[in-house]
Design an enzyme around this catalytic site. Structure first.
Site, PDB file in Angstrom:
ATOM      1  N   ASP A 185      43.482  16.571 121.603  1.00 33.62           N
ATOM      2  CA  ASP A 185      44.814  16.330 121.910  1.00 33.62           C
ATOM      3  C   ASP A 185      45.191  17.287 123.135  1.00 33.62           C
ATOM      4  OD1 ASP A 185      47.567  15.442 121.253  1.00 33.62           O
ATOM      5  OD2 ASP A 185      47.918  17.570 121.287  1.00 33.62           O
ATOM      6  N   GLU A 269      43.611  10.109 123.266  1.00 32.79           N
ATOM      7  CA  GLU A 269      44.664   9.079 123.565  1.00 32.79           C
ATOM      8  C   GLU A 269      44.741   8.326 124.454  1.00 32.79           C
ATOM      9  OE1 GLU A 269      48.254  11.266 121.054  1.00 32.79           O
ATOM     10  OE2 GLU A 269      47.486  12.567 122.853  1.00 32.79           O
ATOM     11  N   CYS A 321      51.292  13.476 109.346  1.00 32.03           N
ATOM     12  CA  CYS A 321      50.555  14.607 108.823  1.00 32.03           C
ATOM     13  C   CYS A 321      49.048  14.220 108.682  1.00 32.03           C
ATOM     14  CB  CYS A 321      51.130  14.998 107.349  1.00 32.03           C
ATOM     15  SG  CYS A 321      50.206  16.281 106.535  1.00 32.03           S
ATOM     16  N   CYS A 324      48.031  14.234 104.315  1.00 24.65           N
ATOM     17  CA  CYS A 324      48.652  13.058 103.458  1.00 24.65           C
ATOM     18  C   CYS A 324      48.993  11.816 104.242  1.00 24.65           C
ATOM     19  CB  CYS A 324      49.879  13.745 102.838  1.00 24.65           C
ATOM     20  SG  CYS A 324      51.235  14.124 103.732  1.00 24.65           S
ATOM     21  N   CYS A 339      54.432  20.100 106.687  1.00 22.76           N
ATOM     22  CA  CYS A 339      54.725  18.929 106.088  1.00 22.76           C
ATOM     23  C   CYS A 339      55.330  19.354 104.577  1.00 22.76           C
ATOM     24  CB  CYS A 339      53.339  18.196 105.643  1.00 22.76           C
ATOM     25  SG  CYS A 339      53.316  16.700 104.728  1.00 22.76           S
ATOM     26  N   CYS A 342      53.257  17.376 101.368  1.00 20.99           N
ATOM     27  CA  CYS A 342      51.843  17.981 100.950  1.00 20.99           C
ATOM     28  C   CYS A 342      51.635  19.703 101.038  1.00 20.99           C
ATOM     29  CB  CYS A 342      50.653  17.441 101.359  1.00 20.99           C
ATOM     30  SG  CYS A 342      50.213  17.730 103.211  1.00 20.99           S
ATOM     31  N   ASP A 349      49.416  20.911 117.679  1.00 18.19           N
ATOM     32  CA  ASP A 349      48.569  20.166 118.551  1.00 18.19           C
ATOM     33  C   ASP A 349      47.333  20.189 117.666  1.00 18.19           C
ATOM     34  OD1 ASP A 349      50.448  20.083 120.249  1.00 18.19           O
ATOM     35  OD2 ASP A 349      49.684  22.095 121.502  1.00 18.19           O
TER      36      ASP A 349
END
Length: 374
Positions: A185, A269, A321, A324, A339, A342, A349
């Site tokens: 990332d 990406e 996330c 989850c 999150c 969860c 990042d």
């Protein structure tokens, strides 16, 4: 495989004068050939081919003896460059994505390289001899491998000279096989964070050099146009930009080499950097990070080393996330992923890198399944 080797070169004043004369002559030929094509289309609605213009070179030499000083293959390469410029122009028209960009006339400072092919040069030790120009002392940082097909002499805007060898039959770089997968990332705070939690700091070379670059640009702006003082100030500005570019390339090469050497599959990406750079608050930082150059380096290094670089859809990679799969909206200023579903608490990042790896793994598995069925 074909590979390019570039070396810095040192030349004396006479060789430099001959190089500049060749470059000026090539620039004149480029502009003449472009003007001929434009006039032919305006008058007769006909296009002149590359082969036609190459066949006219002997007559041009007879009529204008100044073109005789330049090697015939170098002059032919000028026509081929113009042809590539037109090919790119028509390709952009068909694509309708970018501006068409009709080929432009070149100024004296806008034509900076010339290319030789099989004849007119020889290499003895660390010296390159070119007929009609002179001797180049090469700083051989690495050996020249393979069969030399073309040699390009290039002048930078700061006045340095480089020699580029394009070689065929270069031995591929063999690396130990690796089945390790990783997601990357890229960002601004950290240059990148991988799915293992490792981060690479963002050096921000342009930000570091802004102060000296600002002073040199202001000094150049105060100089009278066409004066020697302005020319010297312009070279100082070019040197500052060249140093930034060299620092950035060195950094990107080292980071790319590390990930190519360790990991067999790398997920990144598929970013729309052109659109992202329109953000007036982050455009300078995004451009300074050079994500596009880094991903491009990863891609061609992976081909050479028999690795895989797979681009995945970047949609919501920072919001999902990694544990989850639920969507957790957060602004760019929020640097921690917490999150509520969860209870996972992770660096933003790092979480995105894990999502990128998972998404890439699923997309690759689906692609392999479809190919096996077909």
């Amino acid at each position: 495989m074909r590979k390019t080797f570039q070396y810095r070169a040192k030349i004396n004043k006479q060789t430099e004068a001959n190089c500049l004369q060749w470059l000026e002559t090539c620039c004149i030929l480029y502009n003449l050939a472009l003007e001929q094509r434009i006039n032919a289309y305006r008058q007769d609605k006909k296009s002149i081919t590359c082969i036609t213009q190459k066949n006219q070179l002997p007559d041009l030499k007879k009529e204008f003896p100044e073109f005789k000083i330049v090697g015939s293959q170098v002059l032919q390469d000028v026509i081929e460059r113009l042809q590539r410029a037109f090919d790119a122009f028509f390709r952009r028209i068909k694509g309708k994505k970018d501006k068409a960009g009709f080929p432009r006339f070149r100024g004296r400072d806008r034509y900076d390289s010339l290319t030789l092919k099989q004849a007119g040069w020889k290499i003895i030790g660390r010296y390159l001899y070119i007929t009609g120009i002179g001797r180049f002392k090469l700083f051989l940082s690495r050996p020249i491998d393979g069969d030399i097909k073309t040699i390009t002499i290039r002048r930078t805007s700061s006045g340095n000279w480089f020699v580029c060898f394009s070689c065929d039959n270069v031995q591929a770089k063999e690396l130990p096989s690796s089945d390790i997968e990783v997601g990357l990332d890229v960002g601004i705070k950290s240059f990148l964070v991988d799915s293992l939690g490792n981060s690479v700091a963002n050096p921000q070379f342009f930000r570091q050099s802004e102060k000296i670059l600002r002073r040199r640009q202001r000094r150049m702006a105060r100089r009278k146009k066409g004066s020697n003082r302005r020319r010297k100030a312009k070279i100082l500005v070019a040197k500052a930009h060249e140093k930034i570019a060299n620092q950035r390339k060195d950094f990107l090469h080292k980071v790319a080499n590390f990930y190519i050497a360790v990991f067999g599959t790398i997920y990144v990406e598929k970013l729309n950097i052109t659109g992202m750079i329109r953000n007036r608050h982050l455009s300078k930082s995004i451009a300074d990070s050079s994500w596009g150059m880094f991903i491009e380096m990863l891609s061609w290094k992976a081909v050479e080393a028999a690795r895989k670089v797979i681009k995945v859809n970047p949609r919501n990679t920072s919001q999902l996330c990694s544990q989850c799969g639920e969507k957790v909206p957060k602004k760019l200023a929020v640097r921690v992923h917490a999150c509520p579903f969860c209870g996972l608490v992770l660096d933003r990042d790092h979480n995105a890198a894990i999502v990128i790896k998972s998404r890439g793994h699923r997309e690759q598995a689906l692609t392999d399944r479809l190919l096996s069925v077909a």
